[in-house]
Design an enzyme around this catalytic site. Structure first.
Site, PDB file in Angstrom:
ATOM      1  N   CYS A 287       9.227 -29.034-118.888  1.00 39.28           N
ATOM      2  CA  CYS A 287       8.240 -29.776-119.677  1.00 39.28           C
ATOM      3  C   CYS A 287       6.882 -29.980-119.002  1.00 39.28           C
ATOM      4  O   CYS A 287       5.857 -29.766-119.658  1.00 39.28           O
ATOM      5  CB  CYS A 287       8.806 -31.082-120.219  1.00 39.28           C
ATOM      6  SG  CYS A 287      10.080 -31.859-119.237  1.00 39.28           S
TER       7      CYS A 287
ATOM      8  N   ARG B  95      18.758 -27.399-110.438  1.00 40.49           N
ATOM      9  CA  ARG B  95      19.041 -28.810-110.190  1.00 40.49           C
ATOM     10  C   ARG B  95      20.100 -28.903-109.120  1.00 40.49           C
ATOM     11  O   ARG B  95      21.089 -28.168-109.166  1.00 40.49           O
ATOM     12  CB  ARG B  95      19.523 -29.490-111.476  1.00 40.49           C
ATOM     13  CG  ARG B  95      18.433 -29.492-112.529  1.00 40.49           C
ATOM     14  CD  ARG B  95      18.858 -30.171-113.800  1.00 40.49           C
ATOM     15  NE  ARG B  95      17.787 -30.057-114.771  1.00 40.49           N
ATOM     16  CZ  ARG B  95      17.866 -30.491-116.026  1.00 40.49           C
ATOM     17  NH1 ARG B  95      18.981 -31.072-116.452  1.00 40.49           N
ATOM     18  NH2 ARG B  95      16.844 -30.355-116.840  1.00 40.49           N
TER      19      ARG B  95
ATOM     20  N   GLN C 277      17.397 -22.804-119.839  1.00 35.29           N
ATOM     21  CA  GLN C 277      17.357 -23.596-121.067  1.00 35.29           C
ATOM     22  C   GLN C 277      16.618 -22.837-122.167  1.00 35.29           C
ATOM     23  O   GLN C 277      15.626 -22.170-121.892  1.00 35.29           O
ATOM     24  CB  GLN C 277      16.602 -24.905-120.822  1.00 35.29           C
ATOM     25  CG  GLN C 277      17.246 -25.813-119.810  1.00 35.29           C
ATOM     26  CD  GLN C 277      16.384 -27.041-119.557  1.00 35.29           C
ATOM     27  OE1 GLN C 277      15.190 -26.940-119.299  1.00 35.29           O
ATOM     28  NE2 GLN C 277      17.001 -28.210-119.630  1.00 35.29           N
TER      29      GLN C 277
ATOM     30  N   ASP D 187      14.347 -23.753-124.168  1.00 32.95           N
ATOM     31  CA  ASP D 187      13.581 -24.986-124.126  1.00 32.95           C
ATOM     32  C   ASP D 187      12.323 -24.881-124.964  1.00 32.95           C
ATOM     33  O   ASP D 187      11.637 -23.864-124.944  1.00 32.95           O
ATOM     34  CB  ASP D 187      13.192 -25.237-122.659  1.00 32.95           C
ATOM     35  CG  ASP D 187      12.931 -26.694-122.383  1.00 32.95           C
ATOM     36  OD1 ASP D 187      13.117 -27.516-123.293  1.00 32.95           O
ATOM     37  OD2 ASP D 187      12.539 -27.005-121.246  1.00 32.95           O
TER      38      ASP D 187
ATOM     39  N   HIS E  35       8.828 -27.334-126.281  1.00 28.81           N
ATOM     40  CA  HIS E  35       8.090 -28.590-126.375  1.00 28.81           C
ATOM     41  C   HIS E  35       7.133 -28.467-127.533  1.00 28.81           C
ATOM     42  O   HIS E  35       6.371 -27.518-127.615  1.00 28.81           O
ATOM     43  CB  HIS E  35       7.409 -28.889-125.042  1.00 28.81           C
ATOM     44  CG  HIS E  35       8.422 -29.079-123.953  1.00 28.81           C
ATOM     45  ND1 HIS E  35       8.817 -28.055-123.135  1.00 28.81           N
ATOM     46  CD2 HIS E  35       9.196 -30.148-123.641  1.00 28.81           C
ATOM     47  CE1 HIS E  35       9.775 -28.494-122.327  1.00 28.81           C
ATOM     48  NE2 HIS E  35      10.035 -29.750-122.626  1.00 28.81           N
TER      49      HIS E  35
ATOM     50  N   LYS F 143      16.434 -40.089-127.880  1.00 22.63           N
ATOM     51  CA  LYS F 143      16.818 -38.724-128.220  1.00 22.63           C
ATOM     52  C   LYS F 143      17.970 -38.690-129.210  1.00 22.63           C
ATOM     53  O   LYS F 143      18.721 -39.660-129.352  1.00 22.63           O
ATOM     54  CB  LYS F 143      17.220 -37.963-126.959  1.00 22.63           C
ATOM     55  CG  LYS F 143      18.440 -38.561-126.259  1.00 22.63           C
ATOM     56  CD  LYS F 143      18.917 -37.697-125.088  1.00 22.63           C
ATOM     57  CE  LYS F 143      20.097 -38.355-124.387  1.00 22.63           C
ATOM     58  NZ  LYS F 143      20.708 -37.516-123.358  1.00 22.63           N
TER      59      LYS F 143
ATOM     60  N   HIS G 212      10.791 -32.816-127.014  1.00 23.25           N
ATOM     61  CA  HIS G 212      11.533 -31.859-126.187  1.00 23.25           C
ATOM     62  C   HIS G 212      12.735 -31.468-127.020  1.00 23.25           C
ATOM     63  O   HIS G 212      13.365 -32.331-127.620  1.00 23.25           O
ATOM     64  CB  HIS G 212      12.112 -32.506-124.925  1.00 23.25           C
ATOM     65  CG  HIS G 212      11.132 -33.209-124.053  1.00 23.25           C
ATOM     66  ND1 HIS G 212      10.992 -32.885-122.734  1.00 23.25           N
ATOM     67  CD2 HIS G 212      10.274 -34.221-124.287  1.00 23.25           C
ATOM     68  CE1 HIS G 212      10.093 -33.677-122.187  1.00 23.25           C
ATOM     69  NE2 HIS G 212       9.646 -34.505-123.118  1.00 23.25           N
TER      70      HIS G 212
END
Length: 663
Positions: free
Chosen positions: A351, A380, A398, A400, A402, A483, A529
């Site tokens: 992000c 991570r 991911q 992912d 945004h 979320k 997100h």
RNA sequence: GCCGGUGUAGCUCAGUUGGCAGAGCAGACGAUUUGUAAUCGUCAGGUCGUGGGUUCAAUUCCCACCGCCGGCUCCA
């Protein structure tokens, strides 16, 4: 004296002498029912069979084969477990012993800091059977808080539970353990054993016996890592030995579809020791599945109005200071690298970098919603004990995105996102969805209450519109915003949390993101997100387990294998394969160096969707023998053109098979 | 990170109360030519997770570390 009248589940009423017990009530209906009874309910409240019937209540008898009945069996079995451990380890302290899905556990502190080992399970089970043979009663008593504290004078955990009530903490938690505002309830089994418990319980330990102790584990007292670790024993209990055996069989079946096992068997991926813990490599067969998943994802995102971006794996520490991640998640990030012009981290999320793309130039309201999408690989530092195959790893990708939008666009964007998520997941064969709405964690958040409320309301409204069943999880949100998480149900009934949609007012502020509105003034966008698969690795693992390795044809690493009956059919087999390959089908030929049955068996073990057997008849007629995965029996003499057309359709339309529960 | 378990051939697993390490499957080679879930034979394959220690001798006993498995905690 007037009798008591109670209502039965069928709506009829029945009158009894005052003082009639629930057990006598069951006997009045039938001796078989009384024999099967483990407890009763009065107006829906579970109670012991020894309780006397209250006038006017609706009464049901709880038998061991019902979900509530099994809970009671398990809870009572947990008590016997505690009694057995206290007998075997005099001076042991016992903590809590709740019912969990399909079983129970009990936590202990053994004298001298001793730990359970696997060998102790047999000893404990033997002692439990002895207690069951003694047929001790479960006798309920009510006490004041002060009496409770005295009764458990040498049991610090029990005292803490009772004291927690006085302090008004964790009411829900302790209620199950038998401590309430007005006092505590206990169950007495023998002069040597009384446990704090809300109940109800079976009438006596003789009613138990169909159980298995599963494993030992360490577990922190009250789930708090900073407090001492207790010794936990897990067990399962059922109404009969057959039901125990069935349960163990179900566990064995689930084990067969474990993605880590199938990953080796089907040559999909591995975790080379030399590479390091929690880091996976994808083998060609897993790699092609992953590529297909990614291709499909990109295709859908392109159609959904997303724009594709790419960002690097490393980023300057300042970026994560700005985003706030370093403050909250430093321990979960890989250690920093010092380089000549600063400190760099492997990125744990995408992000902040997407925010830099947004901020790279001035934005107009005409560009919004701006949907930036990336298959972004992140790292991570997951703690060693938490790694779990592809489900939980240290480097993963991911899907992912945004989305930057105006406040006016937020509601519609969330709503269409929910549709988009479910539409994409459906293509992979998931059809049952549920959702969770996570709200602010009062101990871990940034931003104003007003902004949190606004975001939470927007998510809730979208969920209400979608018709998705959902629950609210108070305090489960990320630090930057509330979320929605979407769970899917798999072929054997497990639920997996997959997709997430997170509302974020904080990143735009921290990164100073702006757009110029129609009013020619600067405004702050809102950021969403979202990830559908979550992690590609984890989603792949879930797919493998859902299908027990037998992936739908469109995702199968190899879709067709052609087997000639004899070597002189090899030419025709190659021809068939070449024709299919020309249409993009993943196909191979297994020559007749081995008997046909051996080759069929191999292809079956590899879980191929289609095996084509070709022999004299097929060469003559331009046909194939089709052995379909999961099919009853093979089909002979299918015209090749027909098979090709049907397969093409199955692949193009991404037809998913009904996943089977038997692996 | 914490508790328990575990690590022997590519896979599944035997084994050694301390004395040259075994099977089945998979693999290579040869024979076999087969109509819907295992053809036969031969061969090859291991520093017994890694590093220390004890011992005449360690895969076996002891210590440490690493990985994996089951939990706990954590999961942006």
């Amino acid at each position: 004296m007037a009798g008591v009248t109670v209502r039965l589940p069928d709506g009829s009423t029945k009158e009894f002498e005052p003082g009639t017990s629930a057990l006598q009530f069951a006997q009045s209906i039938g001796p078989r029912l009384a024999k099967a009874a483990v407890a009763a309910t009065f107006d829906g409240e579970p109670v012991d069979l020894s309780r006397t019937l209250p006038d006017g209540a609706e009464v049901t008898v709880v038998t061991a084969t019902t979900p509530l009945g099994r809970e009671i069996l398990r809870h009572s079995t947990a008590h016997v477990l505690a009694q057995a451990v206290l007998r075997l380890w005099p001076g042991a302290h016992f903590a809590i012993g709740p019912v969990i899905e399909d079983g129970f556990y009990y936590d202990f502190e053994l004298p001298g800091g001793v730990h359970f080992t696997d060998d102790d399970l047999d000893r404990i089970a033997t002692e439990m059977r002895a207690i069951m043979a003694e047929d001790q009663p479960f006798v309920r008593h009510e006490h004041s808080i002060a009496e409770g504290l005295e009764l458990f004078g040498d049991q610090p955990f029990k005292r803490e539970i009772i004291e927690a009530v006085g302090a008004g903490q964790d009411e829900v938690d302790v209620a199950a353990e038998g401590a309430g505002e007005h006092g505590v309830s206990t169950y007495w089994n023998s002069p040597a054993f009384t446990d704090l418990c809300r109940g109800p319980h079976v009438p006596s330990t003789g009613a138990l016996g169909h159980f298995a102790l599963m494993r030992v584990a360490g577990a922190y007292w009250r789930g708090d890592e900073k407090r001492q670790q207790l010794q936990r024993v897990y067990g399962t209990a059922w109404e009969t030995d057959e039901a125990v055996a069935e349960h163990l069989h179900r566990l064995a079946e689930a084990e067969k579809r474990d993605h880590r096992k199938l990953g080796v068997e089907l040559d999909l991926f591995s975790f080379p020791h030399e590479l390091g813990g929690g880091l996976a490599v994808w083998h060609p067969k897993g790699g092609i599945v992953r590529k297909l998943m990614e291709d499909y994802s990109r295709e859908r995102h392109a159609a959904g109005g997303y724009e594709f971006v790419v960002t690097p794996h490393l980023a300057n520490a300042n970026l994560f200071e700005t985003s706030g991640h370093l403050g909250f998640y430093k321990d979960g990030m890989y250690p920093p690298m010092e380089m000549d012009n600063g400190t760099y981290y492997p990125k744990p999320m995408n992000c902040p970098i997407h925010c830099l793309i947004y901020a790279s130039r001035q934005r107009s309201y005409r560009e919004l919603p701006l949907r930036l999408f990336e298959l972004g690989t992140v790292y991570r530092y997951e703690r060693a004990g938490t790694l779990h195959g592809l489900m939980r790893i240290r480097g993963f990708t991911q899907d992912d995105s945004h989305i930057y939008c105006t406040e006016d666009q937020l509601q519609e964007e969330i709503g269409s996102l929910l549709d988009f998520v479910m539409s994409v997941l459906t293509a992979f064969g998931f059809t049952e969805f549920t959702a969770n709405l996570s709200t602010k964690d009062p101990d871990k958040y940034v931003g104003s209450d007003e902004i949190w409320d606004k975001a939470t309301d927007a998510l809730r409204l979208a969920l209400d519109h979608s018709g998705l069943p959902y629950e609210t999880k108070e305090g489960d949100a990320a630090f930057y915003g509330p979320k929605i998480d979407i769970d899917v149900r798999d072929a054997i009934g497990r639920t997996w949390q997959l997709s997430t949609i997170q509302c974020d007012f904080n990143h735009p502020e921290r990164f100073g993101l702006e757009y110029v509105g129609a009013d020619n003034a600067r405004h702050r966008p809102i950021m969403l997100h979202r990830a559908l698969f979550g992690s590609i690795e984890r989603f792949f693992a879930i797919l493998v387990e859902h299908y027990a390795g037998a992936l739908p044809a469109w995702l199968s690493p190899e879709q067709v294998r052609v087997l000639g009956v004899r070597n002189d059919h090899q030419g025709y087999a190659e021809e068939v394969a070449a024709g299919l390959r020309g249409r993009g089908v993943r196909v191979s030929v297994d020559p007749a160096d081995e008997p046909l049955n051996a080759r069929i068996r191999r292809a079956k073990l590899e879980k191929l969707p289609y095996i084509l057997v070709v022999g004299d008849d097929d060469v003559a007629a331009g046909t194939v023998g089709v052995n379909r995965r999961g099919g009853e029996r093979p089909e002979r003499g299918v015209p090749l053109v027909d098979f090709t057309a049907a397969l093409q359709r199955e692949i193009d339309e991404r037809i998913v098979p009904e996943p089977v529960a038997d692996a």
